[in-house]
Write a protein that holds these residues in place. Structure first.
Motif, PDB file in Angstrom:
ATOM      1  N   PRO A  19       3.391  10.905  13.741  1.00 46.38           N
ATOM      2  CA  PRO A  19       2.150  10.666  14.484  1.00 46.38           C
ATOM      3  C   PRO A  19       0.932  10.838  13.570  1.00 46.38           C
ATOM      4  N   PHE A  20      -0.116  10.041  13.787  1.00 46.70           N
ATOM      5  CA  PHE A  20      -1.355  10.185  13.004  1.00 46.70           C
ATOM      6  C   PHE A  20      -2.475   9.473  13.756  1.00 46.70           C
ATOM      7  N   PRO A  21      -3.717   9.863  13.480  1.00 45.18           N
ATOM      8  CA  PRO A  21      -4.840   9.271  14.226  1.00 45.18           C
ATOM      9  C   PRO A  21      -5.092   7.806  13.853  1.00 45.18           C
ATOM     10  N   ASP A  22      -5.704   7.080  14.790  1.00 50.21           N
ATOM     11  CA  ASP A  22      -5.983   5.645  14.618  1.00 50.21           C
ATOM     12  C   ASP A  22      -6.705   5.324  13.305  1.00 50.21           C
ATOM     13  N   GLU A  23      -7.632   6.190  12.916  1.00 50.39           N
ATOM     14  CA  GLU A  23      -8.418   5.849  11.711  1.00 50.39           C
ATOM     15  C   GLU A  23      -7.550   5.723  10.467  1.00 50.39           C
ATOM     16  N   VAL A  25      -4.668   4.170  10.316  1.00 48.25           N
ATOM     17  CA  VAL A  25      -3.763   3.010  10.363  1.00 48.25           C
ATOM     18  C   VAL A  25      -3.972   2.076   9.162  1.00 48.25           C
ATOM     19  N   PRO A  26      -5.196   1.682   8.805  1.00 46.05           N
ATOM     20  CA  PRO A  26      -5.352   0.727   7.687  1.00 46.05           C
ATOM     21  C   PRO A  26      -4.873   1.316   6.359  1.00 46.05           C
ATOM     22  N   TRP A  27      -4.144   0.514   5.615  1.00 44.69           N
ATOM     23  CA  TRP A  27      -3.633   0.968   4.312  1.00 44.69           C
ATOM     24  C   TRP A  27      -4.771   1.361   3.379  1.00 44.69           C
ATOM     25  N   LEU A  28      -5.940   0.713   3.576  1.00 47.30           N
ATOM     26  CA  LEU A  28      -7.066   0.972   2.672  1.00 47.30           C
ATOM     27  C   LEU A  28      -7.663   2.360   2.851  1.00 47.30           C
ATOM     28  N   VAL A  29      -7.412   2.953   4.009  1.00 46.86           N
ATOM     29  CA  VAL A  29      -7.912   4.317   4.239  1.00 46.86           C
ATOM     30  C   VAL A  29      -6.917   5.297   3.624  1.00 46.86           C
ATOM     31  N   GLU A  30      -7.425   6.170   2.792  1.00 46.51           N
ATOM     32  CA  GLU A  30      -6.526   7.100   2.108  1.00 46.51           C
ATOM     33  C   GLU A  30      -5.844   8.048   3.102  1.00 46.51           C
ATOM     34  N   PHE A  31      -4.564   8.222   2.935  1.00 42.29           N
ATOM     35  CA  PHE A  31      -3.780   9.130   3.785  1.00 42.29           C
ATOM     36  C   PHE A  31      -2.915   9.906   2.792  1.00 42.29           C
ATOM     37  N   LYS A  32      -3.419  11.043   2.373  1.00 42.69           N
ATOM     38  CA  LYS A  32      -2.730  11.843   1.334  1.00 42.69           C
ATOM     39  C   LYS A  32      -1.348  12.246   1.804  1.00 42.69           C
ATOM     40  N   ASN A  33      -0.372  12.092   0.918  1.00 43.94           N
ATOM     41  CA  ASN A  33       1.013  12.514   1.182  1.00 43.94           C
ATOM     42  C   ASN A  33       1.647  11.800   2.382  1.00 43.94           C
ATOM     43  N   ARG A  85       8.760  -3.139  -1.555  1.00 41.03           N
ATOM     44  CA  ARG A  85       8.832  -3.275  -0.098  1.00 41.03           C
ATOM     45  C   ARG A  85       7.576  -3.945   0.430  1.00 41.03           C
ATOM     46  N   PRO A  86       7.753  -4.948   1.294  1.00 43.07           N
ATOM     47  CA  PRO A  86       6.575  -5.576   1.894  1.00 43.07           C
ATOM     48  C   PRO A  86       5.847  -4.588   2.802  1.00 43.07           C
ATOM     49  N   LEU A  87       4.520  -4.679   2.841  1.00 43.60           N
ATOM     50  CA  LEU A  87       3.737  -3.759   3.666  1.00 43.60           C
ATOM     51  C   LEU A  87       3.202  -4.463   4.902  1.00 43.60           C
ATOM     52  N   ASN A  88       3.381  -3.821   6.047  1.00 46.24           N
ATOM     53  CA  ASN A  88       2.915  -4.351   7.335  1.00 46.24           C
ATOM     54  C   ASN A  88       1.419  -4.686   7.237  1.00 46.24           C
ATOM     55  N   PRO A  89       1.043  -5.965   7.480  1.00 43.86           N
ATOM     56  CA  PRO A  89      -0.357  -6.352   7.300  1.00 43.86           C
ATOM     57  C   PRO A  89      -1.295  -5.693   8.306  1.00 43.86           C
ATOM     58  N   ALA A  90      -0.763  -5.136   9.383  1.00 44.24           N
ATOM     59  CA  ALA A  90      -1.635  -4.485  10.378  1.00 44.24           C
ATOM     60  C   ALA A  90      -1.781  -2.991  10.114  1.00 44.24           C
ATOM     61  N   GLY A  91      -1.117  -2.501   9.065  1.00 48.55           N
ATOM     62  CA  GLY A  91      -1.300  -1.100   8.697  1.00 48.55           C
ATOM     63  C   GLY A  91      -0.085  -0.228   8.952  1.00 48.55           C
ATOM     64  N   ARG A  92      -0.329   1.091   8.873  1.00 49.66           N
ATOM     65  CA  ARG A  92       0.771   2.070   8.977  1.00 49.66           C
ATOM     66  C   ARG A  92       1.325   2.143  10.393  1.00 49.66           C
ATOM     67  N   ASN A 212       8.285  -2.803  15.230  1.00 50.59           N
ATOM     68  CA  ASN A 212       7.677  -2.936  13.896  1.00 50.59           C
ATOM     69  C   ASN A 212       7.729  -1.626  13.112  1.00 50.59           C
ATOM     70  N   THR A 213       7.775  -1.767  11.817  1.00 46.19           N
ATOM     71  CA  THR A 213       7.744  -0.605  10.920  1.00 46.19           C
ATOM     72  C   THR A 213       6.731  -0.894   9.812  1.00 46.19           C
ATOM     73  N   ASP A 214       6.659   0.017   8.854  1.00 50.05           N
ATOM     74  CA  ASP A 214       5.755  -0.201   7.717  1.00 50.05           C
ATOM     75  C   ASP A 214       6.215  -1.385   6.867  1.00 50.05           C
ATOM     76  N   ASN A 215       7.493  -1.733   6.944  1.00 48.94           N
ATOM     77  CA  ASN A 215       8.052  -2.744   6.026  1.00 48.94           C
ATOM     78  C   ASN A 215       8.659  -3.960   6.705  1.00 48.94           C
ATOM     79  N   ALA A 216       8.598  -4.016   8.028  1.00 50.47           N
ATOM     80  CA  ALA A 216       9.142  -5.161   8.772  1.00 50.47           C
ATOM     81  C   ALA A 216       8.358  -5.296  10.069  1.00 50.47           C
TER      82      ALA A 216
END
Ligand code: RP5
Ligand code: MG
Ligand code: MG
Length: 278
Positions: A19-23, A25-33, A85-92, A212-216
């Motif tokens: 689980p993680f907050p909406d902000e 979700v985008p890959w461009l937002v840093e999510f440490k670890n 691994r391909p990355l989900n275009p809609a984010g995490r 959906n997952t991070d890679n499919a």
């Protein structure tokens, strides 16, 4: 922002997504670890329709391209590939791997949105809402996997034209074509041929599917096929088949709670046809 693929439990499993907050979700937002659990369903092992495991040495997919007869292009544009691994275009999504989806990266589906007007006793269009707009009905199926009501959509087979998938899935799920006699199949197909020749593209792109997952991830082409006088498919005897447990005509409105992004697709159809929505 996708949300249905961020539920606590992955469908048909006891795998918990991170689980993680909406902000975040985008890959461009840093999510440490960020290191979510990984899941690959055993259902996929040695299935001819599924890719091999990503680490299989014989597996050398051509990402973002047509890879033989497998379409690894995304409707959303170029997707990133990180650590092979391909990355989900809609984010995490809080889950690595491909879950129950057969393909790494985009899994292409097609959704037929078959509609007719809701008619009263004297064949008049029934109206609803403050704006007195006509009520549209769509052909809905109840999915066997999760029990939710949905469009009778399905996966595009390798090399198959999307126009063919739309008709085939409608026939399988809403007319039980896999179990009817050859004669009945031919009759249904003949009747649907011209009806399905005149569709309107409603949407092409990413689907917020719980699998959906991070890679499919799921993508779809949704087309509307409207029976304006209700004399064609609107008159058909619907019978659920294949991965549909039930089928029925359902009134279109903002009260629907449908599988994946299907309510949003119907909203676009209602707008397109000037039908009641809210
Ligand atoms: C959804 O899953 C698509 O919009 C389509 O309706 C469906 C395809 O998957 P299956 O019905 O084959 O499971 O994402
Ligand atoms: Mg199907
Ligand atoms: Mg289906």
């Amino acid at each position: 922002m996708h949300s249905k693929c961020r539920g606590a439990l992955y469908p048909l499993s006891n795998i918990k997504r991170l689980p993680f907050p909406d902000e975040l979700v985008p890959w461009l937002v840093e999510f440490k670890n960020y290191d979510p659990p990984e899941y690959e369903s055993k259902v996929l092992i040695n299935k001819p329709w599924a890719d091999p495991p990503i680490c299989d040495s014989r597996f050398s997919p051509k990402w973002n391209q047509l890879d033989g007869s497998i379409n690894r292009k995304s409707h959303t544009g170029l997707y990133e590939v990180k650590n092979q691994r391909p990355l989900n275009p809609a984010g995490r999504t809080g889950l690595k791997g491909r879950g129950v989806l057969g393909k790494w990266g985009p899994n292409h589906a097609a959704d037929p949105i078959v509609t007719r007007w809701k008619l009263g006793e004297n064949q008049e269009k029934m109206l609803n809402g403050l704006l007195k707009k006509p009520i549209l009905q769509f052909c809905a199926i109840q999915r066997r996997d999760c029990g939710q009501w949905a469009l009778p959509g399905g996966m595009v087979d390798p090399g198959e034209q999307v126009s063919e998938t739309l008709k085939r899935e409608f026939m399988e799920e809403a007319l039980n074509s896999l179990e009817v006699s050859k004669e009945q199949y031919k009759r249904d197909e003949e009747m649907l041929k011209s009806f399905f020749a005149n569709g309107t593209e409603i949407y092409k792109g990413y689907v917020d599917d719980p699998r959906n997952t991070d890679n499919a991830w799921m993508e779809t082409v949704a087309m509307n096929f409207h029976d304006d006088d209700g004399k064609h498919v609107g008159k058909f005897n619907l019978k659920a088949g294949d991965d549909a447990a039930n089928v029925q005509w359902m009134d279109v409105s903002n009260c629907l709670d449908l599988y994946a992004s299907h309510s949003l697709l119907l909203k676009s159809v209602a707008e397109h046809l000037g039908a009641h929505w809210a």
